[in-house]
Design an enzyme around this catalytic site. Structure first.
Site, PDB file in Angstrom:
ATOM      1  N   HIS A 140      -3.038  10.656   5.077  1.00 34.42           N
ATOM      2  CA  HIS A 140      -4.044   9.605   5.256  1.00 34.42           C
ATOM      3  C   HIS A 140      -3.639   8.568   6.293  1.00 34.42           C
ATOM      4  O   HIS A 140      -4.515   8.024   6.989  1.00 34.42           O
ATOM      5  CB  HIS A 140      -4.430   8.985   3.894  1.00 34.42           C
TER       6      HIS A 140
ATOM      7  N   LEU B  23       0.849  -1.186   0.000  1.00 32.71           N
ATOM      8  CA  LEU B  23       0.000   0.000   0.000  1.00 32.71           C
ATOM      9  C   LEU B  23       0.890   1.243   0.000  1.00 32.71           C
ATOM     10  O   LEU B  23       2.099   1.153   0.237  1.00 32.71           O
ATOM     11  CB  LEU B  23      -0.909   0.002   1.232  1.00 32.71           C
ATOM     12  N   SER B  24       0.291   2.391  -0.221  1.00 29.13           N
ATOM     13  CA  SER B  24       1.119   3.596  -0.239  1.00 29.13           C
ATOM     14  C   SER B  24       1.787   3.817   1.115  1.00 29.13           C
ATOM     15  O   SER B  24       2.931   4.271   1.176  1.00 29.13           O
ATOM     16  CB  SER B  24       0.302   4.822  -0.646  1.00 29.13           C
ATOM     17  N   GLU B  25       1.084   3.484   2.220  1.00 31.09           N
ATOM     18  CA  GLU B  25       1.687   3.550   3.548  1.00 31.09           C
ATOM     19  C   GLU B  25       1.095   2.499   4.471  1.00 31.09           C
ATOM     20  O   GLU B  25      -0.053   2.067   4.293  1.00 31.09           O
ATOM     21  CB  GLU B  25       1.495   4.928   4.200  1.00 31.09           C
ATOM     22  N   THR B  26       1.909   2.115   5.452  1.00 31.76           N
ATOM     23  CA  THR B  26       1.492   1.235   6.543  1.00 31.76           C
ATOM     24  C   THR B  26       1.935   1.895   7.843  1.00 31.76           C
ATOM     25  O   THR B  26       3.024   2.465   7.916  1.00 31.76           O
ATOM     26  CB  THR B  26       2.121  -0.159   6.398  1.00 31.76           C
TER      27      THR B  26
END
Length: 295
Positions: A77, A45-48
């Site tokens: 986000h 994902l774009s971030e975790t």
């Protein structure tokens, strides 16, 4: 074998499978830096986000944010989604949370519906608006596979700006936004020509529509070819537009992710303060999945 529960949420949307997906590990105690980075790459994902105890007891948590390739000092986000998860676990204090992050303290207001259910959150970016170098129109056009005429400069030249993490902000003609496409080689060349940016060249395009602002964010150098909703970039955009307008406060409704079929809605409030231009960004969230990583 160690077990670490996680939750995935879609951020800046009221509908599952819209918005920007996020994985949150509510208790990451025991995970190494290398394991956090590996898990972020595995989720793809774009971030975790990984939640740890705070250094100062008056704060809610220490929050670490990893993209697919690196740890990030701040991002929008992930903070909204993490706040949603923690508030649903009862870890807010009277609707407020404070996160310790590399970029500084991030203050969060929890949103609830009439029944008291947590629906989302609004975060305050940790910094004030900082404007850096201007980027030539032809560089933006090559990176986004657009014509130079598609890049609008009446309001401002394409510029590097930050509220805790930097983005290149550029206005484009409304008809051009949907046709933009990231050119990886052009991004590499743009970053290489500007070593002071330390390899970060994430491009946030926006267009002014009758209904508000539409945006797209390309970050192929960090593994995010396109992002469905970029809270930090849109907060920075709101701050930039406010300072250019000369006003004291402004609210912006920004839609992103349409071209990815993950429509996202962000609410940005920018304000002029004694310290500088600040901004908040918020929206709704929905839970999607629960599970556990076993390491």
């Amino acid at each position: 074998m160690r077990t670490f529960p996680f939750v995935t949420v879609d951020v800046f949307t009221k509908q599952r499978f819209g918005g920007n997906s996020l994985a949150v590990f509510p208790n990451a105690v025991g995970l190494t830096d290398e394991e956090m980075q590996a898990l972020a790459a595995e989720f793809n994902l774009s971030e975790t986000v990984f939640i740890l105890p705070p250094a100062e007891s008056q704060h809610t948590a220490r929050v670490r944010i990893f993209s697919r390739t690196t740890e990030m000092p701040f991002a929008g986000h992930p903070n909204v989604g993490a706040a949603y998860v923690l508030a649903r676990e009862g870890r807010d204090r009277h609707g407020l949370l404070v996160f310790e992050e590399i970029a500084g303290l991030v203050r969060v207001e929890v949103a609830r519906d009439a029944l008291g259910e947590v629906t989302g959150a609004t975060i305050a970016a940790p910094g004030v608006l900082e404007r850096g170098m201007q980027i030539p129109v032809d560089v933006i056009a090559r990176c986004a596979d657009l014509s130079p005429e598609d890049i609008l400069t009446a309001t401002h030249q394409p510029v590097v700006a930050s509220l805790g993490i930097s983005f290149v902000l550029a206005e484009v003609a409304p008809h051009a936004l949907a046709g933009a496409m990231p050119n990886l080689q052009a991004f590499r060349e743009a970053a290489a020509a500007r070593p002071e940016m330390k390899g970060r060249f994430s491009l946030h395009l926006y267009a002014k529509m009758d209904t508000g602002i539409r945006a797209r964010m390309f970050g192929p150098l960090s593994g995010t070819v396109e992002d469905a909703a970029t809270g930090s970039a849109n907060a920075t955009l709101g701050a930039l537009l406010l300072v250019l307008s000369g006003g004291n406060q402004a609210t912006y409704h920004i839609v992103q992710g349409v071209e990815m079929r993950r429509p996202s809605e962000l609410r940005v409030v920018a304000e002029a303060t004694a310290a500088g231009i600040t901004a908040k960004v918020g929206g709704d969230c929905v839970e999607v999945l629960r599970g556990a990583a076993r390491l």
